[in-house]
Each structure stands twice: as C-alpha cells, then as structure tokens.
Write an enzyme that holds these catalytic residues in place. Sequence first.
Site, PDB file in Angstrom:
ATOM      1  N   LYS A  60      -1.091 -20.716   4.923  1.00  0.00           N
ATOM      2  CA  LYS A  60      -1.133 -20.283   6.062  1.00  0.00           C
ATOM      3  C   LYS A  60      -1.880 -21.153   7.089  1.00  0.00           C
ATOM      4  CE  LYS A  60      -3.852 -17.276   7.437  1.00  0.00           C
ATOM      5  NZ  LYS A  60      -4.549 -16.017   7.571  1.00  0.00           N
ATOM      6  N   THR A  61      -3.214 -21.569   6.881  1.00  0.00           N
ATOM      7  CA  THR A  61      -3.915 -22.541   8.055  1.00  0.00           C
ATOM      8  C   THR A  61      -3.046 -23.784   7.919  1.00  0.00           C
ATOM      9  OG1 THR A  61      -5.770 -21.513   6.949  1.00  0.00           O
ATOM     10  CG2 THR A  61      -6.298 -23.092   8.326  1.00  0.00           C
ATOM     11  N   ASP A 249      -3.905 -15.209  14.852  1.00  0.00           N
ATOM     12  CA  ASP A 249      -3.986 -15.088  13.171  1.00  0.00           C
ATOM     13  C   ASP A 249      -4.264 -13.845  12.919  1.00  0.00           C
ATOM     14  OD1 ASP A 249      -4.230 -16.027  10.759  1.00  0.00           O
ATOM     15  OD2 ASP A 249      -5.855 -17.281  10.744  1.00  0.00           O
ATOM     16  N   GLU A 250      -4.170 -13.783  11.660  1.00  0.00           N
ATOM     17  CA  GLU A 250      -4.820 -12.192  11.217  1.00  0.00           C
ATOM     18  C   GLU A 250      -4.050 -11.265  11.962  1.00  0.00           C
ATOM     19  OE1 GLU A 250      -6.174 -12.204   8.310  1.00  0.00           O
ATOM     20  OE2 GLU A 250      -7.394 -14.171   8.122  1.00  0.00           O
ATOM     21  N   GLN A 286      -2.900  -7.605   3.498  1.00  0.00           N
ATOM     22  CA  GLN A 286      -4.488  -7.823   4.023  1.00  0.00           C
ATOM     23  C   GLN A 286      -4.983  -6.892   5.005  1.00  0.00           C
ATOM     24  OE1 GLN A 286      -5.739 -11.909   2.996  1.00  0.00           O
ATOM     25  NE2 GLN A 286      -3.564 -12.172   2.625  1.00  0.00           N
ATOM     26  N   ARG A 681      -9.009 -14.062  -3.074  1.00  0.00           N
ATOM     27  CA  ARG A 681      -9.753 -15.206  -2.743  1.00  0.00           C
ATOM     28  C   ARG A 681     -10.244 -16.211  -4.038  1.00  0.00           C
ATOM     29  NH1 ARG A 681      -8.324 -15.100   1.517  1.00  0.00           N
ATOM     30  NH2 ARG A 681      -6.854 -13.727   0.689  1.00  0.00           N
TER      31      ARG A 681
END
Length: 802
Positions: A60-61, A249-250, A286, A681
């Site tokens: 994603k980043t 984001d998020e 998430q 993670r």
Amino acid sequence: MGDAQNDTGVPPWLEDSGPGDAPASDWTASLLEDLTEPQRRAVLHTEGPLLVLAAAGSGKTRVITRRIAYLVGCGVPAWSILAVTFTNKAAGEMRERVERLLGGAGSRSGRGLTVTTFHSLCARLLRRYAEQAGLRPDFSIYDSGDQSALVKKVIESLQLSTANFPARSVLSAISAAKNDLLDAKGYAARAIDFSGRTIAKIYAGYERALRGANAADFDDLLLLTARMLRENEAVAGELRQRWQYLLIDEYQDTNKAQFVIASGLAGKGRPDTRGPNICVVGDPDQAIYGWRGADITNILEFEQAYPGCEVITLGENFRSTAPILAVADKLIRHNARRKHKDLFTKRSGGQPVEAVLCRDERHEAKLVVDWLRSLRDASGTGDGVRAGHAWKDMAVFYRTNALSRVMEEAFREAGVPYTIARGTAFYEREEVKSATAYLRVIANQADDVSLGRIINTPARGISDATVARLESRAAETGVPMMSALRELADSPALAAPMGLTPRAAASVQRFVGLMNSWTGAGSFMGEQITGSLADLVDRAIKESGLEDMYRKQARQSQSETDAERLDNLAELVSSARQFEMEYDPAADAALDGSADGTPPLLAMLRAYLESIALVSDADTIDPALGSVTLMTLHAAKGLEFAGVAIVGLEEGLLPHARALSSGNPDDMEEERRLCFVGVTRAMRRLLLTSAKYRTIRGASERTTPSRFLAEMPQEHLAVRDLAGDDTQWDPGPEFEPDVAVARKKSEVAGMFPPGCLVRHPQFGVGTVKSLTGGAQARALIDFRDVGVKTLILEYARLTKLR
DNA sequence: CAACGACGCTCGAAA
DNA sequence: AGCGTCGTTG
C-alpha cells in the site's frame, strides 16, 4: 459547489499535457517498475475519485508514494497535494519516501507537499481560521487529563455528584457525540431519560468551559473543522482551491467528522470531470477504532458517495510467509459481516506459527524474551535460511498497556534492549506536565485547567481555599481565572470582600508578577523576548521554582525518581531546543497563516505545544535505537516486523472482557480484526502466547486460552503446553495459606500481627508491617527481596513462619 | 497550609 | 495494583 475556479475547466498547470497522456519520461516509467498490474493502475489513476482496497501487506505505502510522485511528475504542483495519514511518524516517512522518489527526477521538487494527520491538519486550520471556527489562534489543546479536570469542575458546579456521573463515562458520552457531529443541543434533543438529560447539561457546561478557557479537546479539532467546512463556504472554497488532490490513508478508521472533513475538502469536482480527485486507501478487515467513533461504512459506501469512482483491490501479500498468512486468513474468515476477500501470496515455505501456553505472565514474558533472543542468534546456515534478525526488527504486542510492565521487567532482567511505544508517556510525567502547564498559560492566559495545575506548584502560599474563592469570583464575572488574579493583584482592597487574608492576596500578587515577567501584563511580549524557545522553557522551569522544588525533594528523599524528575525537566528543555532547530517559521506560517504579526516566539511556542499535544505512540519508534519494540495492538497498525510475539491470547484479554460482556457481535469482530492486525504485522516469525494464570488487580486468576487460537488453522500452528497440569501449578502444602478466605480485618488481626515473619510463594520472606482494611483485609509486608508490598489477604498465599 | 497515611473504588484501546 | 478522597498530623 461555489468554487468559481472549478467551473473554468482545466487548471492552468494541466493545459499542455494533462495526466491523461502521461509523460513517457524514463523517470515516470521507473515509478511503475516492479509493480503488479493493480498497483500500477492505482498509481496511474490521477483524476477522479479512487478507492484502493489494500489488504494487509499488499504494498500500500509503495503505491501511495509512487502515486504522489507520479502526480508531481505529471506537472501537478506539490503544494496542491494533501495526503492524510494516521500518525506523524507515518506522515514523516511518507514525505521522505516521496522526496526520495522525486530526487530521481532532477529538478522536480516536492516543496509544499502536505503530508500530515487529521488532527495536525485540523489544529493548523483552526489556528488559521480561528475566528471562523469560534476560537482564538492561541487556543490550547486539551488532552484526556485536562478534559477530565475540566468536566469534574463542571459536574461540581452543577451540584451533581461525580459518584453518579463519573467524569470518565460522561466524557466518553460527550466524545461519542462529538465524533458523530452532535453538539450539546442536538444531544439534549435526543436524550430520553434523566441520565441523558443530565449528561446533556454537563455537555453544554463543558463546552462553555472549553470556550471560556480558549481550549479545544481532541474531538473538537475534528468537530470544529468539520463544522467550519460545512458552514463556511468561503473557507471551504479556499481550501479546495489549494488542495486539488486529496489522499487519505487508513480510511477504514475514519469517523463521521473525518468523513465530513474529507468530503468538504474534496468538494464535488469540476462538472466536466469524473468528480473530485479524492483517493482513499484502506482495508475493512483492519478497522479497529470503532470505539473511537470510526464508521466502517465510510469505506464500504465510498462508491455510493462518489459514483463512478474507480475501485482497485490489492490482494497479493508481499510481507508474510505462507503459514502466517494462512493463520491470518482463516482467523478473519470467522467475521460474518465481511466482504469476502482472499489473501494470497506466491511465497512458499516459512516456519510454522508458534503457540505456547505458559504458566503465568512472568513465565510468558521470560519465554518471549528467550524466543526473541533465539531469533537474533539464529545462524545463517547453508540452506538459504537467513541469519539472525536485529532487535529493531522484532516487536511484542499486547491488548492492554497494563501488560507492558511484566514484559519490561523481563527485558530488563535479560539485558535485551527494548522501547515501549508510548508517545505521550514523557509528557504525562507529573513534572513535565507542570512545566508545560506554565508554557500553556504563557501561550494562552485563559487556560484555566493549566493555571489550576501550577498556581500553587511549587507551593507558594495560595491554598485550595484561596483558589476556590478566586474561581468563584471568576465565574461570577464570567472571566478566566487569570483575569481574576490580575484584578486582585491590581486592587488589593478586593481581598477582604472576597474573604482572603492579606497574606493570601500578597501571594497571588507575587504569582501574577511572575507570570508578567514572562508575558508582559496580559499580552505576550514576544517582540521583546526575541530569545529562543529553549531559553523560555528553561526560564519557566527555573524562575517558577519548579526546579528548586524537585532538587530539594531529591536531596531529602535520595530517591531515584526525584533525580529522574530533574533529568526530565532538563530533557524538556533539550526537546524544545531540538524543536527550535527543526522549526521552519515559513512552513508554519504557510499552513496556519500566522504571519499576521504574531510574535515569532509565540508562534513557535504554539507550534511546540501543539506538537507535544499531538504525539502518537508509534512516533516513539526509532529504528536507530536498535531495540525491540513493545506496543499495543492498536499502535501496531501500519507497521511490520520480521519477528512478532503477541502475548495474552486469553478470553477476557483478547478478546477483551468488554467485548465479551457487551453481547454485541460487532465488538467481538473488532477484537478479531485487532488480532488479525497483529498477526499480519509479522513478516517471517510469529509467536502467540497465553498464560494459564494471570495476575489481574493484584490477584492471580485462572484464564482460558483465546477463542482466536482455536479459530486458526491448526496445521500451521506449532503448539506447546508449558503450563503443566493443575497439580503442578496449584500451590503445594508448603504454600497452603493460613487464612483461606479471610475477608475482614478483624478475622485475621490475630493471625498476622505486625512484626511477624511470613513467606509468600512469589515474593519470598518478609515482615508484616501493618494490617489495614475493613471489609477487605490487607497487609503491608516488607519483603527482603522485593521491598514493601500491599497484599490482599483474601488472595495472598501466606505462610506464617514466626 | 502542606504532607502523609489509610481506605475504598475501579480496571481498554488513543489523538 | 493504581488513583482519588478523606482525615490526621507536622
């Protein structure tokens, strides 16, 4: 919307070559290198709304940073791009990565690019448009502690009892309302019972008190910004004009206020286009901030809000090994309310996920540290297995902060370097809190909560009774406390009618003189005090007497903590110096418009206090420290580590007891997502632990392993039971308590008289100092090895020796 | 007026 | 085990 510029069609910088026909330079081509097809599509989508559903570990980043760089490559000015992330840390890293990408483009520059968090963005906008938002530009930001101090005062002023209306629960009701953009009036309209109506009254009083103190709480930052964008077309238009490209984001963790801010900034886009250039990125699996008002429908219904938007799904995982991913996938499938989504990886191999049942939390902590050590010591053997991992590539996650303590002890004992990710910890220390309270009053003289904290710290003869009188005087005349203090200092004759002794009045006068020496009488004399921020902080600490107070204490008590306090005050000064060095007044002014004749030192002080107020837990992490990171599962969002241990997989902890007792299946699903976030993670190694017995509130309690363990694919789990059976753990005859269940002090008074020698299975031998408690007997025991402890006799397994 | 000890209550995640 | 409150003592 009323944005005239939007009707004129193509913005000037796109006239020659719009992003539609991408410049085919080598550089832009290099931005697309090593991307998958969907990733590439996301980067290339520049105009119109875009929803990127990015599964955990799907790059994603990388997509976000390349997309920003690509926009700039297409000729979009960096200053017209706004990217909103979840933490300052993430914002900083993203800016760096974009700049690195742009560096490859020679003359191209990322200057003016805004990458920030929702809260920082809002704080800046509220300073810049303070008047339109109903604030003054020097407003204070109140944290939870300040909020509860303020709401308690309000509750008392309404003649209510904090027993019936605990500050904590009142504040959570107010917070929920604010996140839903409901003001006190709206809240009152919905209140149906006595409790609701009373909370509505407290809410209204709390709002009045906040505005009176020229303060905004965390929720206000979002609420006031949302309201301003909604109601003030001039402001909204100006901002839309500036930021033509929006990236969030998020997005799954945004609440209603954030939704309104996002859509307010996006606007409707030019009529001849596919809509506003708003790109949101997130993963419904998430979503872990429901309790903070996050509304998952923001992301689920993005397509309805922006018809014709493009939806891109990133599903391939590049982060974790196959077993870790299989565990995550099977776990999250137990969530019923979920868009089906396959997690997949092309990788194969990888170690199984380990699950260990431990005896108790100490055993668990020791085991985790040993496991991490084994990860580090792992030698790179010839079969392609990589060598040991560095400490900085490992992390321990837990559900609640309370679990960090035992872990910390185990790390210290083992000599393994660790960092606890708790951004606010430093600023929550009593001495630091006092020092910053001085600074806050200097910056904002109406800040009653901060004033209350320092008015008699260090003790300067202004008693609680004096403070109460001054408070009621201020309340009567409807002015801030500081004004009442000034009034008294200017006319000492007022002391008698207010019921104050001349001595108390003189103390107040001295205090006002002290404040004036820093600020000038009421108006900040930044023009004169052109000195540095660090000097100002240093002066406040010294001249207030704070430093002397702790120095005296340190000499008297000889204790470690008092010496630490002095160190912390020195640390605060150096943090101010650090801030000062990195501070860019031009960039600051550009965003908050404070170039309006605000004294430079005051502008810097505001920015400094704001940065302190808005630090996040994850901001603490610094790979350069070379230590293992300890943090909550919530703080772990967005991060990745080669080796991860998640502790406390027990019913009542993960899932948390509140989710068990609420009966709301949504709560349980959020707990599962939290576990999922933790699992995903991990890149290479994952350890899951639970303890059969865990000390909760001082007493050891039997636990049940988390249902989430049972929901994972057992074929990918290597399970070890190190807890042994009950007979092994149950305290043997040696530890049989003299008092099985002794509730009342009177029942045990004769059994453990002060001075008698006892043995405790965990703490060893000690001497009873005293017995306390009524209905619940407690013993203060001085243990030879671990010092003085208070034990609840009902639970303590004590053996009387003599 | 300040400091300290005793007692009773509560106990999640965070910007 | 930690925190706020209350009452006592310095």
